[in-house]
Design a protein around this motif. Structure first.
Motif, PDB file in Angstrom:
ATOM      1  N   GLY B   1       0.782  -1.273   0.129  1.00 54.78           N
ATOM      2  CA  GLY B   1       0.061   0.020  -0.036  1.00 54.78           C
ATOM      3  C   GLY B   1       0.902   1.131  -0.066  1.00 54.78           C
ATOM      4  N   GLN B   3       2.696   4.531   1.052  1.00 55.71           N
ATOM      5  CA  GLN B   3       3.161   5.085   2.282  1.00 55.71           C
ATOM      6  C   GLN B   3       3.817   6.704   1.899  1.00 55.71           C
ATOM      7  N   TYR B  35       2.488  10.807  14.875  1.00 54.86           N
ATOM      8  CA  TYR B  35       2.233   9.964  15.969  1.00 54.86           C
ATOM      9  C   TYR B  35       3.654   9.475  16.435  1.00 54.86           C
ATOM     10  N   PRO B  43       1.255   3.273  18.251  1.00 54.96           N
ATOM     11  CA  PRO B  43       1.576   4.577  18.021  1.00 54.96           C
ATOM     12  C   PRO B  43       0.493   5.293  18.867  1.00 54.96           C
ATOM     13  N   PHE B  88       5.699   8.976  13.201  1.00 57.15           N
ATOM     14  CA  PHE B  88       5.165   8.716  12.136  1.00 57.15           C
ATOM     15  C   PHE B  88       4.247   9.865  11.744  1.00 57.15           C
ATOM     16  N   GLN B  92      -5.004  11.812   6.061  1.00 54.78           N
ATOM     17  CA  GLN B  92      -6.320  11.133   6.057  1.00 54.78           C
ATOM     18  C   GLN B  92      -7.177  12.033   5.233  1.00 54.78           C
ATOM     19  N   THR B  95     -12.653  12.282   7.650  1.00 57.64           N
ATOM     20  CA  THR B  95     -12.668  11.836   9.010  1.00 57.64           C
ATOM     21  C   THR B  95     -13.399  10.369   9.208  1.00 57.64           C
ATOM     22  N   ALA B  96     -12.861   9.750   9.969  1.00 57.98           N
ATOM     23  CA  ALA B  96     -13.430   8.289  10.207  1.00 57.98           C
ATOM     24  C   ALA B  96     -13.223   7.323   9.172  1.00 57.98           C
ATOM     25  N   SER B  97     -11.861   7.654   8.454  1.00 57.82           N
ATOM     26  CA  SER B  97     -11.493   6.645   7.581  1.00 57.82           C
ATOM     27  C   SER B  97      -9.970   6.316   7.966  1.00 57.82           C
ATOM     28  N   LYS B  98      -9.522   5.553   6.917  1.00 55.18           N
ATOM     29  CA  LYS B  98      -8.248   4.891   7.040  1.00 55.18           C
ATOM     30  C   LYS B  98      -6.926   5.989   7.288  1.00 55.18           C
ATOM     31  N   LEU B  99      -5.946   5.416   7.993  1.00 50.59           N
ATOM     32  CA  LEU B  99      -4.819   6.556   8.008  1.00 50.59           C
ATOM     33  C   LEU B  99      -3.613   5.979   7.003  1.00 50.59           C
ATOM     34  N   PHE B 101       0.247   6.167   6.355  1.00 46.52           N
ATOM     35  CA  PHE B 101       1.192   6.483   7.194  1.00 46.52           C
ATOM     36  C   PHE B 101       2.536   6.575   6.578  1.00 46.52           C
ATOM     37  N   GLY B 102       3.485   7.517   7.057  1.00 49.18           N
ATOM     38  CA  GLY B 102       4.984   7.622   6.633  1.00 49.18           C
ATOM     39  C   GLY B 102       5.740   6.513   6.976  1.00 49.18           C
TER      40      GLY B 102
END
Lengths: 112, 111
Positions: B1, B3, B35, B43, B88, B92, B95-99, B101-102
């Motif tokens: 996925g 990043q 995070y 995290p 990290f 997003q 709101t209320a959705s997947k994150l 990440f770095g």
């Protein structure tokens, strides 16, 4: 404690076996997420549950991966016919609707 | 996925020094989050940014949401030993959705 809990904390399995990882979210949280963290990497989204809506499965890497959330609370991530590349830390998070995601400590999966 | 690109990958600094790290994306995000992850833990959210151009502080931490919505930075002032860990960024789209990440910045502080 009232945080997100995950079990087991560590799991070692043989290639080809199935594994189940459990997540207990914070009580009352309506949203639940699963992420995977490979060694030295950031977190990768797997699947997201929100209330009674159909889950967002867009991050699942293959059909060997599945997850369910029973009664809007506990969730189980199942990996069938595990492969060595499945070795990672699997993290669960929960949130109250649109608020901050709180993460559990993760389950470290090692596939031999 | 996907990043996000985060830099530096790691840094060694002396106690008392300031730290700066940043995160870039090819995609636009509506929310940027920072995070910190300690060994064996999940995290923990440090700062959340919701508006392009927003500059937010939390104690010794300051973060900014880039104007283009494709980048963010985090500064830590006067570092202390307990700042050690992996930081990290996360984006997003709603709101209320997947994150997303770095790749993380590993911070080590020497006395």
């Amino acid at each position: 404690g009232a945080g997100v809990s995950q079990s087991p904390s560590n799991k070692v399995t043989e290639k080809g076996k199935d594994v189940e990882l459990r997540c207990d979210p914070i009580s009352g949280h309506t949203a639940l997420y699963w992420y995977r963290q490979s060694l030295g990497q950031g977190l990768e989204f797997l699947i997201y549950f929100q209330g009674n809506s159909a889950p967002d499965k867009s991050g699942l890497p293959s059909d060997r991966f599945s997850a369910e959330r029973t009664g809007g609370s506990v969730s189980t991530l199942t990996i069938q016919r595990t492969q060595q590349e499945d070795s990672a830390v699997y993290l669960c998070a929960s949130s109250l609707g649109r608020d901050e995601q709180f993460f559990g400590p993760g389950t470290r999966l090692t596939v031999l | 996925g996907q990043q996000l690109n985060q830099s530096p990958q790691s840094m060694f600094i002396q106690e008392g020094e300031d730290v700066s790290m940043n995160c870039t994306s090819s995609s636009i995000f509506n929310t940027w989050l920072w995070y910190k992850q300690d060994p064996g833990e999940g995290p923990v959210l440090l700062i959340a940014l919701y508006k392009a151009g927003e500059l937010t502080s939390n104690g010794r931490l300051t973060a900014q949401f880039g104007i283009t919505r494709k980048d963010s930075f985090l500064n830590i002032s006067a570092s202390i030993p307990s700042d050690v860990g992996i930081y990290f960024c996360a984006g997003q789209t709603g709101t209320a959705s997947k994150l997303t990440f770095g790749t993380g910045t590993r911070l080590q502080v020497t006395l």
